[in-house]
Design a protein around this motif. Structure first.
Motif, mmCIF file in Angstrom:
data_model
loop_
_atom_site.group_PDB
_atom_site.id
_atom_site.type_symbol
_atom_site.label_atom_id
_atom_site.label_comp_id
_atom_site.label_asym_id
_atom_site.label_seq_id
_atom_site.Cartn_x
_atom_site.Cartn_y
_atom_site.Cartn_z
ATOM 1 N N ASN A 175 0.819 -1.221 0.000
ATOM 2 C CA ASN A 175 0.000 0.000 0.000
ATOM 3 C C ASN A 175 0.847 1.263 0.000
ATOM 4 O O ASN A 175 0.424 2.307 -0.515
ATOM 5 N N ASN A 176 2.052 1.185 0.568
ATOM 6 C CA ASN A 176 2.918 2.367 0.654
ATOM 7 C C ASN A 176 3.784 2.576 -0.584
ATOM 8 O O ASN A 176 4.508 3.565 -0.669
ATOM 9 N N ILE A 177 3.730 1.670 -1.549
ATOM 10 C CA ILE A 177 4.544 1.790 -2.762
ATOM 11 C C ILE A 177 3.728 2.463 -3.863
ATOM 12 O O ILE A 177 2.580 2.091 -4.125
ATOM 13 N N ASN A 178 4.324 3.470 -4.486
ATOM 14 C CA ASN A 178 3.690 4.146 -5.624
ATOM 15 C C ASN A 178 4.099 3.403 -6.897
ATOM 16 O O ASN A 178 5.176 3.618 -7.442
ATOM 17 N N TYR A 179 3.241 2.524 -7.344
ATOM 18 C CA TYR A 179 3.567 1.688 -8.501
ATOM 19 C C TYR A 179 3.663 2.515 -9.774
ATOM 20 O O TYR A 179 4.567 2.321 -10.584
ATOM 21 N N THR A 180 2.723 3.421 -9.988
ATOM 22 C CA THR A 180 2.705 4.171 -11.249
ATOM 23 C C THR A 180 3.901 5.107 -11.367
ATOM 24 O O THR A 180 4.419 5.320 -12.468
ATOM 25 N N ALA A 181 4.367 5.667 -10.255
ATOM 26 C CA ALA A 181 5.520 6.566 -10.307
ATOM 27 C C ALA A 181 6.820 5.817 -10.548
ATOM 28 O O ALA A 181 7.848 6.441 -10.834
ATOM 29 N N ASN A 182 6.758 4.499 -10.449
ATOM 30 C CA ASN A 182 7.961 3.685 -10.640
ATOM 31 C C ASN A 182 7.831 2.772 -11.859
ATOM 32 O O ASN A 182 8.379 1.677 -11.895
ATOM 33 N N GLY A 183 7.081 3.244 -12.838
ATOM 34 C CA GLY A 183 7.017 2.555 -14.114
ATOM 35 C C GLY A 183 6.119 1.344 -14.172
ATOM 36 O O GLY A 183 6.170 0.563 -15.126
ATOM 37 N N SER A 184 5.265 1.158 -13.166
ATOM 38 C CA SER A 184 4.357 0.013 -13.158
ATOM 39 C C SER A 184 2.925 0.523 -13.230
ATOM 40 O O SER A 184 2.673 1.638 -13.683
ATOM 41 N N THR A 185 1.978 -0.288 -12.788
ATOM 42 C CA THR A 185 0.564 0.068 -12.879
ATOM 43 C C THR A 185 -0.153 -0.215 -11.569
ATOM 44 O O THR A 185 0.277 -1.049 -10.770
#
Length: 522
Positions: free
Chosen positions: A126-136
């Motif tokens: 929940n604490n990881i920003n997936y979209t800001a790190n090239g994921s979805t």
């Protein structure tokens, strides 16, 4: 209380999530510490998921779904028995267990380790920003769906074995003082949380993965576990509806006789058959998702067959219920040549071919061959352990429709799918009442799912349906008591639906006391 450090390798060789845990007791085992500020990439989220899956095989190659859970699900029922050398097993098999039984304690700890890992992983993801790190966000929700499915699976086992249990849905970083000694939550409240988790998982998990990742939870796995839960609750329409979604998805099939049928299904080389909806994956193949081994196979077979430990002997009476043409009987050791050159054969009175000395020895037990061992004296067995199978879902729907409507053609057709694959003829609708079709369904389930952890729960559900909830233990008593070595070890004052809570948990959790075990053991 001594603290032991459990290490969950989430970032393989780079980052180690260290779990501080008390070896005995729930309240201390859920502590986890990690630097969340450094776990910020989608790959960290995936590694957290892998760490959660690893809890399915707690305690090396022997714990939870790799072995000990099946002691609790199989020994007290009427198929599997035990040898006189296993004290803990004898207690479970002969219904003389109590809160100090080590296997009851081990499974309790394993289940709540799974819960702990799922909670920690959920918070991390929940604490990881997936979209800001090239994921979805789709991948983020998939990862969340996986750990929430695993948490629901753990709570399914916990509520099946104990009923009311502590309900913990947050990471240890959010614990209050009260959370250190959690109270028992009502089973209905725990099940409501499970439904929420499983509905989220069903919405956000994919239909399938590449073959090497067969052990990952899918939307079908979530719907199948939800079906199992609704069946336990007697919510027949909901169970039938969930099962129908799995069946009509087209993602699964019964392995046909033309491909070797059920015997080939359990071949060690059969890694990714789509009859398996969810498994404990054990594989030595490079690139396999979660490379593991377990000791399930070597514990299932006898020493004189392939140097197995023989911890799950099966009553000869069980062998006798199979038609000689039933392909499922080939997954039992009816006759075999021992490593010493003798022939081991089931006596004729139990449906075997019998024989006489000096070269033939009559069996006193049979053993299951669903988890073939590796013929070596170690724990490195690479057997997939079935947790949810498509055949299970098919028979769940057949049962639910019968409970709703009585005998019906769809239930008959579903049962015949299982019978035909077993090389048995069709049954017909006109032959059954609601009661007799229920008996037929549970007879098929018994022959289909032996040593897959389903029999004990089936006996309870059968008794509950048969008596309209008045005596859920009726079929348990009818089928188990005649096989006890001393029938007086069965006590009508004990509620065998649930195990006693582990003594070490009562001693370490100040919210609990010994009164919670009244009526759970002799």
């Amino acid at each position: 209380m001594k603290k032991i450090y459990y290490r969950l390798t989430l970032l393989i060789t780079i980052v180690v999530l260290t779990v501080f845990a008390c070896k005995k007791g729930l309240n201390d085992e859920t502590y986890s510490v990690f630097d969340a500020s450094k776990l910020t990439l989608p790959s960290d989220g995936n590694d957290a998921v892998i760490g959660t899956y690893a809890a399915l095989k707690d305690n090396g190659g022997y714990g939870y779904y790799a072995g000990f859970l099946y002691w609790l699900y199989e020994y007290p029922a009427d198929v599997v028995t035990t040898t006189i050398t296993s004290r803990q097993g004898i207690e479970l098999d002969q219904l003389t267990y109590n809160p100090t039984n080590s296997v009851i304690n081990d499974v309790w700890i394993s289940i709540f380790k799974m819960v702990s890992r799922a909670n920690e992983s959920e918070a991390l993801i929940n604490n990881i920003n997936y979209t800001a790190n090239g994921s979805t966000n789709a991948l983020k929700n998939q990862n969340l769906g996986e750990v929430r499915f695993l948490r629901a699976l753990a709570y399914y086992d916990a509520t099946e074995l104990w009923g009311d249990v502590p309900l913990i849905l947050k990471p240890s970083s959010q614990f209050t003082t009260a959370d250190l000694n959690p109270k028992l939550a009502k089973q209905t409240d725990v099940e409501a949380a499970m439904v929420t988790d499983l509905q989220f998982a069903a919405t956000n998990l994919p239909v399938s993965y590449p073959a090497a990742q067969v052990a990952r939870a899918t939307s079908g796995a979530a719907k199948s576990l939800l079906t199992r839960l609704y069946m336990r609750q007697g919510q027949w329409q909901k169970a039938a509806d969930e099962a129908e979604q799995v069946i009509t998805s087209g993602a699964y099939r019964i392995k046909p006789m033309a491909e070797g049928g059920i015997v080939a299904l359990f071949d060690t080389t059969n890694r990714s058959d789509n009859e398996f909806i969810f498994v404990l994956k054990s594989s030595s193949q490079p690139g396999a998702y979660g490379i593991n081994s377990n000791s399930f196979g070597i514990n299932s077979t006898p020493w004189d067959l392939n140097r197995g430990y023989g911890n799950f002997p099966i009553n000869l009476q069980f062998y006798s219920i199979f038609d000689k043409n039933d392909a499922r009987r080939n997954l039992l050791t009816g006759i075999y040549k021992t490593i010493y050159g003798q022939i081991m054969s089931v006596p004729t009175q139990y449906g075997g071919v019998g024989g006489s000395g000096p070269d033939t020895v009559l069996s006193t037990y049979v053993y299951n061959l669903k988890y073939p061992a590796t013929n070596n004296y170690n724990y490195a067995g690479f057997n997939n352990v079935s947790i949810i199978r498509y055949a299970d879902v098919i028979l769940y729907r057949a049962e639910a429709l019968n409970e709703l409507n009585g005998p019906n053609q769809e239930s008959i057709d579903l049962i015949n799918q299982i019978r035909n694959r077993a090389n048995l003829p069709n049954i017909t609708l006109g032959s059954y009442t609601k009661t007799s079709l229920r008996v037929e369904i549970f007879a098929e389930r018994n022959k289909e799912f032996f040593m897959e952890g389903r029999r004990l729960e089936d006996l309870f559900r059968w008794g509950n349906s048969e008596t309209n909830g008045a005596d859920p233990l009726s079929e348990f008593k009818a089928n188990v008591v005649p096989l006890l070595r001393n029938q007086n070890t069965y006590s009508p004052s004990v509620n065998y639906l649930h195990y006693p809570y582990p003594q070490v948990e009562i001693q370490s959790n100040t919210s609990l006391n010994s009164d919670i075990n009244k009526g759970r053991y002799q």
